[in-house]
Design an enzyme around this catalytic site. Structure first.
Site, PDB file in Angstrom:
ATOM      1  CB  CYS A   1      -0.920  -0.009   1.208  1.00  0.00           C
ATOM      2  SG  CYS A   1      -2.197  -1.269   1.136  1.00  0.00           S
TER       3      CYS A   1
ATOM      4  CB  ALA B   1      -4.889  -3.945  -0.681  1.00  0.00           C
TER       5      ALA B   1
ATOM      6  CD  GLN C   1      -3.448  -7.538  -2.732  1.00  0.00           C
ATOM      7  OE1 GLN C   1      -3.390  -6.529  -2.042  1.00  0.00           O
ATOM      8  NE2 GLN C   1      -2.586  -8.545  -2.614  1.00  0.00           N
TER       9      GLN C   1
ATOM     10  CE1 TYR D   1      -6.287  -4.659   6.417  1.00  0.00           C
ATOM     11  CE2 TYR D   1      -4.984  -5.948   4.869  1.00  0.00           C
ATOM     12  CZ  TYR D   1      -5.089  -4.903   5.767  1.00  0.00           C
ATOM     13  OH  TYR D   1      -3.998  -4.103   6.038  1.00  0.00           O
TER      14      TYR D   1
ATOM     15  NE  ARG E   1      -0.735 -10.671   0.656  1.00  0.00           N
ATOM     16  CZ  ARG E   1       0.557 -10.995   0.559  1.00  0.00           C
ATOM     17  NH1 ARG E   1       0.948 -11.789  -0.422  1.00  0.00           N
ATOM     18  NH2 ARG E   1       1.449 -10.538   1.408  1.00  0.00           N
TER      19      ARG E   1
END
Length: 333
Positions: free
Chosen positions: A2, A34, A76, A159, A207
């Site tokens: 990120c 992400a 992603q 997450y 992932r």
């Protein structure tokens, strides 16, 4: 990795240079950070996004440049769940409220906060889950229109997807909680919805956190079972990371410490895997591939330190690296 450098989810010149330089540096694949499928699914207010069509043109410019350098552009897709609405790491990473560019509510499978300093998430109802599943599918369509050739669903590091399948964060008693089959249901639904929009000829990765590193949490044997579920749904590779479900967990980190997860999932689930985590030396990466521990090696922090690592690694291993013509005069040997 990120970058916390977007406004309203838009990619910009930072992302063009950041991602483009890794393609110039010889990486075979270059994947975005992400990228949030919904605005409330961002980790921070500055996260990259792909929740609206307006995001497509700049992403397309970046992906064209990556591909022109001989690399494969990848994206992603993510939803931060109960870990959303936080500050960038260099600003402390603490939870942000509405007065600080943050937002409420944040969402999760259950009303369990990530930490004592985190807000309690609002449990998603069935309608909210369906909205998120659809958001992943819509994001896949946008990634395809932008020119991505590989897609990865982020279901790791505490997450939203990981929150559902880890018993540390999911205490539901409906069809999305309790038994393993129920806790993994949301991820299966996301994979199926994404595959409906993502062409069969293009790879789809997932992932995962292979283990929570906590007794009573998600474990490596669960990851093997999950991989066996995902492969028939059209998942081509499991990206094997670990941790992130709960804070302050002792992790025995060291060079290649997560590689055994990739090796076990590859052997027991019969699916391709990627090894990640403290892989820094060319010989180390080469050994992982040559000994069949994984099918791919993903580099993150090492490529932040040195965007030209692949070119240097190729020279060190006496291979012909894809040096750009503009840089040939600097090549050694």
């Amino acid at each position: 990795m990120c970058e916390y450098s977007s406004v309203d989810g838009f990619a910009n010149d930072w992302h063009l240079v950041h991602l483009g330089s890794r393609a110039v540096g010889g990486a075979a694949m270059v994947m975005t950070e992400a990228s949030a499928v919904l605005p409330e699914g961002r980790i921070s207010p500055q996260d990259l996004g792909v929740w609206k069509d307006d995001h497509i043109p700049m992403l397309a410019r970046i992906f064209r440049f990556i591909e022109a350098q001989g690399a494969v552009p990848a994206m992603q897709l993510a939803h931060a769940g109960r870990k959303a609405s936080t500050a960038a790491p260099w600003k402390g990473g603490a939870a942000l409220d509405e007065s600080e560019e943050g937002w409420r509510p944040i969402f999760g499978p259950s009303a369990i906060a990530f930490s004592a300093a985190s807000p309690t998430p609002e449990p998603l109802d069935v309608g909210g889950i369906a909205r998120i599943v659809q958001a992943f599918a819509d994001a896949a369509r946008r990634a395809l229109e932008a020119g991505a050739k590989i897609l990865e669903i982020h279901a790791a590091h505490g997450y939203l997807m990981h929150e559902f399948f880890s018993p540390l964060s999911n205490t539901r008693n409906d069809c999305y909680g309790g038994a393993f089959e129920n806790r993994t249901r949301v991820l299966r639904e996301v994979v199926q919805a994404v595959r409906h929009r993502w062409p069969a000829g293009l790879p789809l990765f997932v992932r995962i956190s292979s283990t929570d590193w906590v007794d009573g949490g998600w474990a490596i044997q669960d990851s093997v079972c999950l991989a066996k579920q995902l492969q028939p749904l059209g998942v081509d590779l499991i990206d094997c990371s670990s941790g992130g479900a709960v804070p302050n967990v002792p992790i025995p980190a060291g060079p290649g410490f997560q590689v055994p997860f990739a090796e076990r999932i590859r052997k027991e689930a019969g699916i391709a895997t990627a090894a990640v985590g403290m892989i820094t030396a060319p010989e180390q990466a080469d050994h992982i591939l040559r000994t069949g521990q994984a099918d791919m090696v993903f580099l993150a922090k090492e490529l932040l330190r040195d965007p030209y690592w692949p070119l240097r690694a190729a020279d060190q291993l006496r291979q012909n690296g894809p040096w750009p013509n503009q840089y040939l005069r600097a090549k050694r040997g």
